[in-house]
Design an enzyme around this catalytic site. Structure first.
Site, mmCIF file in Angstrom:
data_model
loop_
_atom_site.group_PDB
_atom_site.id
_atom_site.type_symbol
_atom_site.label_atom_id
_atom_site.label_comp_id
_atom_site.label_asym_id
_atom_site.label_seq_id
_atom_site.Cartn_x
_atom_site.Cartn_y
_atom_site.Cartn_z
ATOM 1 N N THR A 124 -4.927 -4.401 0.263
ATOM 2 C CA THR A 124 -5.542 -4.833 1.529
ATOM 3 C C THR A 124 -4.409 -5.331 2.428
ATOM 4 O OG1 THR A 124 -5.804 -7.177 0.997
ATOM 5 C CG2 THR A 124 -7.532 -5.697 0.191
ATOM 6 N N ASP A 125 -4.730 -5.683 3.656
ATOM 7 C CA ASP A 125 -3.688 -6.201 4.547
ATOM 8 C C ASP A 125 -3.109 -7.507 4.004
ATOM 9 O OD1 ASP A 125 -4.018 -4.071 6.177
ATOM 10 O OD2 ASP A 125 -5.378 -5.098 7.587
ATOM 11 N N CYS A 126 -3.973 -8.346 3.420
ATOM 12 C CA CYS A 126 -3.478 -9.638 2.915
ATOM 13 C C CYS A 126 -3.021 -9.572 1.459
ATOM 14 C CB CYS A 126 -4.537 -10.721 3.111
ATOM 15 S SG CYS A 126 -6.189 -10.209 2.617
ATOM 16 N N TYR A 127 -3.459 -8.554 0.721
ATOM 17 C CA TYR A 127 -3.035 -8.345 -0.687
ATOM 18 C C TYR A 127 -2.544 -6.905 -0.825
ATOM 19 C CZ TYR A 127 -5.297 -12.753 -1.899
ATOM 20 O OH TYR A 127 -5.639 -14.062 -1.977
ATOM 21 N N PRO A 128 -1.321 -6.621 -0.368
ATOM 22 C CA PRO A 128 -0.901 -5.216 -0.230
ATOM 23 C C PRO A 128 -0.579 -4.514 -1.548
ATOM 24 C CG PRO A 128 0.882 -6.698 0.416
ATOM 25 C CD PRO A 128 -0.318 -7.565 0.188
#
Lengths: 401, 135
Positions: free
Chosen positions: A137-141
């Site tokens: 994800t954007d916060c957990y790449p």
């Protein structure tokens, strides 16, 4: 007669009198209820047997860059874990198996390694191998993680078992003409053996049959460390038939328990393999019973000859969900090494280790006598005998209507 | 009279020879085969209960050694791993020779290896896999 608060004062002063659930039986026979009730403050129980609804949750700590395990796939030593939580929390269940385990394709399957063995290795301080994939994800790449883990580096490692400590259990036999492989062990045809699974007179819930002292919040010995009763266990079924002494004569109450895995020891959390059935975890649990009055002592003083259970056929009746008992036997009979069924002697075997149950009760007694273990007041009661709380079978309903 | 249980390891060149027959024919020994794995091109293994006169027994053993059979006493082969055993006792009714016994006082399991016939029934049914085979 005495309160838990008063018992704790005596524990702190080193004046407490604690004995095991085995010792109390002889003591009451010798001195009588009244006198023993005035002398003994606490009775310690113990049990050590396979308990499948057990597992551990971990917080492994955040990585750099971050990965969100939630919704991804996680394995420890090839055993799949449940990852339906936040970024760094996972849960591993005792009966989980590696994807490549052949199960019962080669019958009977051996089930050499699974979640319970992972748990035992983690408790023993061994490094385990974590492999995870995530969608990013954007916060957990990050999408992939492979690392060794050790219990000492985990933020939390918590044993959380949703059903342990069954209050009584069936004796299993096989009425068919072929050998069967069950969670109650290997059963030889034509009642060649009878397997049971209980510590009988040492078992926690058999010694407090109406849950008058054991409740939510009760502090216990769990896997060699300290734990607590978190809730009633799944399938808790307190309303079953009981003997005059109040002790249920078939499976009844259960406990959900929780405790810090970091304090526990591998000899009290043991991965076991049931041939043809699967992997499970043998869990050591000990519960202290405060002798608040003579009535509670009366329950605790019941010996194996006063505790009964039912013999059930595991070749047809159990798998088909057909209720019925082939006979009632006492734990004294079971422990003698043979029971008589339909006029025949049948040798007995226990899946639950009585000698380990005895060691647990001794250990808990020692903790209490040394002042290392204070008792807790339950914060809420378990659903009682007359609560109407019951265990139901699933009513299946067809899909798509 | 001698009465012993022994484990024979045959190199694969001997697998097709009538070794046990010679024990009876030439040395007058009685045998009872407790277990045998004999497959062509591989090492063979046989667990035998052997009985006969002392000197015949001795000569029979010397014969086996002379043709290249390795001999091991049986009690070394099935071992209980004491650290793994939880003393539950589920093996006790499974053991056909009474080698696994529950002590009624200590509630611990005793393993009498002199009674063990190496059938290995206990090996796979032991939940903590404490019974080990060391052939």
């Amino acid at each position: 007669m005495r309160t838990i608060k008063e018992i704790n004062e005596k524990i702190k002063k080193g004046q407490v009198v604690a004995v095991t659930a085995e010792e109390i039986i002889e003591l009451v026979k010798k001195k009588g209820l009244k006198r023993v009730a005035s002398e003994v403050d606490v009775v310690t129980t113990g049990t050590f047997g396979p308990m499948c609804s057990s597992g551990v949750y971990f917080n492994i700590g955040h990585t750099k860059p971050r990965i969100k395990l939630g919704g991804g796939a996680v394995k420890i030593n090839d055993v799949p874990c449940y990852a339906g939580f936040a970024a760094a929390d996972i849960y591993i269940g005792a009966t989980a198996l590696p994807d490549e385990d052949p199960r019962n394709k080669v019958y009977p399957g051996e089930f050499k390694y699974g979640g319970a063995h992972v748990i035992q290795e983690i408790v023993a301080g061994k490094d385990v191998r974590l492999e995870a994939s995530a969608y990013g994800t954007d916060c957990y790449p990050r999408k992939k993680l492979e690392t060794l883990l050790n219990i000492k580096d985990l933020n939390e490692a918590v044993l959380f078992n949703m059903r342990n400590c069954y209050q009584n259990y069936n004796v299993a036999v096989n009425l068919s003409d072929k050998i069967i492989y069950t969670y109650m062990g290997v059963l030889k045809p034509h009642m060649g053996n009878a397997n049971y699974c209980s510590a009988g007179q040492l078992s926690p819930l058999l010694k407090d049959p109406y849950y008058k002292t054991i409740g939510i919040g009760t502090k216990i010995f769990l896997g060699g460390g300290i734990g607590f009763v978190a809730w009633h266990g799944t399938q808790h079924n307190p309303g079953v038939k009981r003997k005059e002494n109040g002790i249920p004569c078939l499976p009844a109450g259960t406990l959900a328990v929780i405790g810090d895995l970091k304090q526990m020891k591998p000899e009290w959390l043991t991965g076991v393999s049931m041939l043809g059935y699967g992997v499970t975890l043998s869990v050591g649990i000990g519960v202290p019973i405060p002798i608040l009055n003579e009535e509670i002592l009366g329950y605790v003083a019941a010996g194996d000859d006063q505790i009964y259970t039912q013999v059930v056929d595991y070749s047809h009746n159990y798998p088909q969900g057909i209720a019925g008992s082939l006979g009632e036997v006492s734990y004294a009979q079971l422990k003698s090494g043979k029971i008589t069924l339909q006029g025949r002697d049948v040798p007995t075997g226990n899946l639950s280790s009585y000698s380990k149950a005895r060691s647990i009760a001794e250990q808990l007694k020692e903790w209490i006598n040394k002042g290392d273990f204070l008792l807790t007041e339950p914060v809420a009661a378990l659903p009682a005998y007359d609560s109407g709380y019951t265990f139901r079978l699933l009513t299946e309903r067809p899909l798509g209507q | 009279m001698v009465h012993k249980r022994i484990v024979l390891h045959f190199p694969h060149r001997l697998v097709d020879q009538p070794i046990v027959y010679r024990l009876t024919k030439d040395y007058d020994l009685q045998f009872n085969i407790l277990k045998a794995y004999v497959t062509p091109q591989e090492e063979g293994l046989m667990v035998l209960e052997l009985s006969g006169k002392k000197e015949n027994f001795q000569q029979g053993i010397e014969y086996l050694q002379s043709v290249g059979v390795k001999i091991q006493p049986l009690s070394q082969d099935i071992i209980r791993n004491e650290t793994k055993c939880t003393d539950c006792g589920v093996c006790v009714p499974i053991c056909p020779s009474g080698a696994l016994v529950m002590d009624s006082h200590t509630r611990k399991v005793h393993f009498y290896d002199n009674k063990c016939i190496a059938c290995e029934l206990c090996v796979k049914i032991c939940p903590s896999r404490a019974m080990e085979v060391h052939f």
